[in-house]
Scaffold this motif. Structure first.
Motif, PDB file in Angstrom:
ATOM      1  N   THR A  70       0.828  -1.208   0.000  1.00 29.59           N
ATOM      2  CA  THR A  70       0.000   0.000   0.000  1.00 29.59           C
ATOM      3  C   THR A  70       0.858   1.252   0.000  1.00 29.59           C
ATOM      4  OG1 THR A  70      -1.689  -1.195   1.244  1.00 29.59           O
ATOM      5  CG2 THR A  70      -1.859   1.205   1.201  1.00 29.59           C
ATOM      6  N   THR A 133      -4.776  -2.205  10.060  1.00 30.17           N
ATOM      7  CA  THR A 133      -4.319  -2.529   8.696  1.00 30.17           C
ATOM      8  C   THR A 133      -3.778  -3.948   8.602  1.00 30.17           C
ATOM      9  OG1 THR A 133      -2.161  -1.543   9.216  1.00 30.17           O
ATOM     10  CG2 THR A 133      -3.761  -0.149   8.064  1.00 30.17           C
ATOM     11  N   TYR A 141      -9.126  -0.655   5.946  1.00 26.84           N
ATOM     12  CA  TYR A 141      -9.328  -0.737   4.502  1.00 26.84           C
ATOM     13  C   TYR A 141     -10.807  -0.737   4.148  1.00 26.84           C
ATOM     14  CZ  TYR A 141      -4.409  -1.822   3.553  1.00 26.84           C
ATOM     15  OH  TYR A 141      -3.042  -1.757   3.427  1.00 26.84           O
ATOM     16  N   ASP A 199      -3.898   5.670  -1.624  1.00 26.75           N
ATOM     17  CA  ASP A 199      -4.772   4.654  -1.032  1.00 26.75           C
ATOM     18  C   ASP A 199      -5.751   4.109  -2.072  1.00 26.75           C
ATOM     19  OD1 ASP A 199      -3.594   4.790   1.427  1.00 26.75           O
ATOM     20  OD2 ASP A 199      -5.119   6.041   2.358  1.00 26.75           O
ATOM     21  N   LYS A 204      -7.035   0.595  -0.976  1.00 25.02           N
ATOM     22  CA  LYS A 204      -7.321   0.838   0.438  1.00 25.02           C
ATOM     23  C   LYS A 204      -8.509   1.795   0.525  1.00 25.02           C
ATOM     24  CE  LYS A 204      -5.027   2.279   4.736  1.00 25.02           C
ATOM     25  NZ  LYS A 204      -3.755   2.771   5.337  1.00 25.02           N
TER      26      LYS A 204
END
Length: 295
Positions: A70, A133, A141, A199, A204
């Motif tokens: 990420t 996370t 997420y 993201d 995400k």
């Protein structure tokens, strides 16, 4: 050492310090003499627990986002140890576990002195920090990060800090936890606002990604001003009117809020993140001092 300190994200530490200050002040009892019923070692130990959980969560977030890919090299913001290649994933994971272990040892001391139920609260807090996370289905997420921050860095941390002193629950502690939680949430919102591009590209789906930039900017402004609307109610609980001193912190709010509403993005949001943490700290110190002095 400087790299590991940066990886701990010092700008986020007010989210850990403030609830302990405010919760402890909410537990002060004026009719118990000069000490006002506060046990110093419990205050220090609660602070260790809060800061260690915050640092552990930050390292766990760094580790999980890094191994998931990420945190890309073009990410803007505080240093990420794994994503930037400054530290091996295993080392960052060990740092997270070590921080949680420090919190566990300190929390166990409080549990022995107060109630074994604190072990349950601590375990749930550790899980919330790791699963933000980490794990197979990280809630960060899924856009639930702000909710968990409000609950754990607002309600749980503030009420818990009051409980380890008074060994009872009070409406004052619950009331004071609301503005504390709102400002902690604002810290996450502006962080996620900055990270929307990277993201979204990494899949995400934070709340900021789901809402989009315009709505997230408005949400940040609301979270920065709303705590001050709650102060008169909090200060009125138990007649602790000096708690209204926290209203003075509103003078610091317009600058970062205007920067966000005027479209600051990327690196321009890093100073806003720092300003948000400082406002949270000033607000918390003033509220705690006011509650303490009027106890």
């Amino acid at each position: 050492m400087s790299i590991w300190v940066a990886g701990a994200r010092p700008r986020t530490l007010p989210a850990a310090v403030v609830p302990v200050l405010v919760g402890t002040a909410a537990a002060a009892q004026g009719d118990l003499g000069p000490g006002r019923g506060i046990v110093a070692w419990r205050f220090v130990t609660a602070m260790v627990v809060a800061v260690a959980i915050q640092v552990g969560t930050n390292y766990a977030n760094d580790y999980a986002d890094g191994v998931r890919g990420t945190d890309s090299p073009d990410r803007v913001g505080p240093v990420r140890l794994v994503g930037s290649g400054l530290a091996a994933p295993a080392a960052v994971k060990r740092a997270a576990v070590l921080a949680f272990a420090v919190a566990a040892v300190a929390g166990l001391a409080l549990a022995i002195a107060v109630t074994p139920w604190l072990i349950v609260v601590g375990a749930v807090s550790f899980a919330a920090g790791w699963l933000y996370t980490g794990g197979p289905r990280p809630y960060g997420y899924a856009g639930l990060g702000e909710l968990f921050v409000f609950v754990f860095f607002g309600v749980v941390a503030t009420v818990g800090s009051a409980f380890v002193q008074s060994e009872s629950l009070s409406w004052l502690a619950f009331g004071a936890s609301v503005p504390v939680g709102l400002l902690a949430t604002a810290l996450l919102v502006v962080n996620n606002l900055r990270d929307i591009p990277t993201d979204a590209a990494a899949g995400k789906r934070t709340l900021a990604v789901r809402l989009g930039e315009p709505a997230t900017r408005v949400l940040y402004a609301v979270l920065m001003f709303l705590p001050f609307a709650t102060v008169p109610f909090v200060a009125g609980l138990g007649g602790r009117l000096l708690g209204a001193a926290a209203l003075l912190a509103v003078l610091l709010v317009p600058k970062p809020v205007l920067a966000v509403l005027e479209g600051a993005r990327g690196s321009a949001l890093i100073p806003v993140l720092g300003a948000t943490g400082r406002i949270q700290l000033v607000f918390g110190v003033l509220l705690a001092a006011g509650l303490w002095l009027s106890a």
